[in-house]
Design an enzyme around this catalytic site. Structure first.
Site, PDB file in Angstrom:
ATOM      1  CB  SER A 178      -0.908   0.010   1.233  1.00 13.21           C
ATOM      2  OG  SER A 178      -1.581   1.250   1.367  1.00 13.21           O
ATOM      3  CE1 TYR A 200      -4.205  -2.464   4.532  1.00 14.96           C
ATOM      4  CE2 TYR A 200      -3.732  -0.356   3.510  1.00 14.96           C
ATOM      5  CZ  TYR A 200      -4.040  -1.688   3.399  1.00 14.96           C
ATOM      6  OH  TYR A 200      -4.165  -2.266   2.153  1.00 14.96           O
ATOM      7  CE  LYS A 237      -1.680  -4.292   2.808  1.00 18.87           C
ATOM      8  NZ  LYS A 237      -1.919  -5.588   2.132  1.00 18.87           N
TER       9      LYS A 237
END
Length: 325
Positions: free
Chosen positions: A125, A149, A153
């Site tokens: 991402s 998040y 990643k």
């Protein structure tokens, strides 16, 4: 050739499954095109697909019996798409860690094979980057994630690189910006809040934009993502030049640009109200506005050219090719 797709019931997963079925083949470790004999779809919720090449497994990779079945099946390639996205990860970091990091560790342990390492394709991402950023962020910019998040990643990218170094897998990661256009129903993910502008306007419905008109975001269509994931899978490892993660080149658009494109494509005046969301703005402001890659063009990984094309792609998928005026 046997292909495993985790998170197969999601937006990207369902599009990828259809593309692989249509293509009918992928390149093997020797660079030779090989027929796809079976695709194993893994997710807690899966659509019904009537194709003899499809085997569905409604389960979690965290389940030991599921991992044993996958290990016995010995996939040649894995597209590991399962993930808890930005907003949900912020709300429950522990649950997100289990999916975004621990399930990847389980997958590497399950399919890793030093004799015949499978290719493992992973959507990373744009969220791995954060902090003070230049106008354009390239593949090798320093990672300073500002969300749970993004942190997950970044950890996953290191895990994949290490497992590749150890000869367990042949990993390739593609860092994604905002992927459009999710067909619905609406969710609270960042990408879906923006996708709602397109969905509602194409359907002739009023829409609320959660960002300022001049807010710019990097976007990519799901069709382009799927095409590039397959391209990345088929790329010879020498072309990666020792680096296992690269950026998905993005199209940068403002909310005003999106409304303008909708006006042109639908031949209507979209009913868009701007009601900025402070929390969403904080997340988006922490991302790069220009998302580029110096390595992507050399292996055929490309960006969308215009937002009009993204809208038209959504219309084709949703069966709304004509204006709803």
């Amino acid at each position: 050739m046997r292909i495993l797709i985790t998170g197969a019931g999601g937006f990207i997963g369902t599009t990828l499954t259809a593309a692989l079925l249509q293509a009918g083949s992928l390149k093997n470790a020797k660079g030779v095109s090989e027929k796809i004999d079976e695709i194993l779809l893994l997710d807690t919720h899966l659509p019904d697909i009537s194709d003899p090449r499809i085997t569905s497994m409604q389960a979690s990779i965290a389940d030991r019996e599921t991992r044993m079945r996958i290990a016995a099946w010995k996939p040649h390639s894995v597209f590991h798409l399962a993930a808890v996205l930005t907003s949900a990860a912020e709300a429950d970091p522990a649950a997100a860690l289990a999916v975004n990091v621990l399930s990847l560790a389980d997958m590497i342990e399950t399919v890793g094979n030093r004799t015949a390492p499978p290719r493992l394709i992973f959507p990373s991402s744009i969220a791995v980057f954060g902090g003070l950023l230049p106008d354009n962020v390239d593949d090798d910019h320093l990672q300073r994630p500002q969300t749970t998040y993004g942190t997950h990643k970044a950890i996953a990218e290191l895990m994949l690189a290490d497992a590749t170094r150890l000869g367990l897998i042949d990993a390739r990661a593609l860092r994604l910006p905002i992927v459009l256009v999710h067909p619905g129903p609406p969710t609270q993910s960042v990408s879906d809040r923006i996708a709602g502008l397109v969905r509602d306007s194409v359907a002739g419905q009023p829409s609320v934009c959660p960002l300022r008109p001049d807010t710019k975001v990097p976007v990519v269509s799901v069709d382009t993502v799927v095409r590039n994931l397959i391209t990345l899978h088929d790329t010879d490892s020498t072309a990666l030049r020792g680096k296992r993660a690269l950026n998905q080149p993005a199209l940068t658009v403002s909310m005003e640009d999106i409304v303008t494109a909708l006006t042109i494509v639908t031949d209507t005046t979209p009913q868009v109200t701007f009601e900025p969301d402070a929390e969403l703005k904080k997340i988006v402001d922490g991302w790069p506005k220009g998302f580029i890659s110096t390595r992507a063009p050399s292996i055929g990984v490309t960006a969308d050219k215009t937002f009009d094309e993204i809208i038209l792609s959504y219309q084709r998928h949703s069966g709304r090719e004509t204006s709803t005026a």
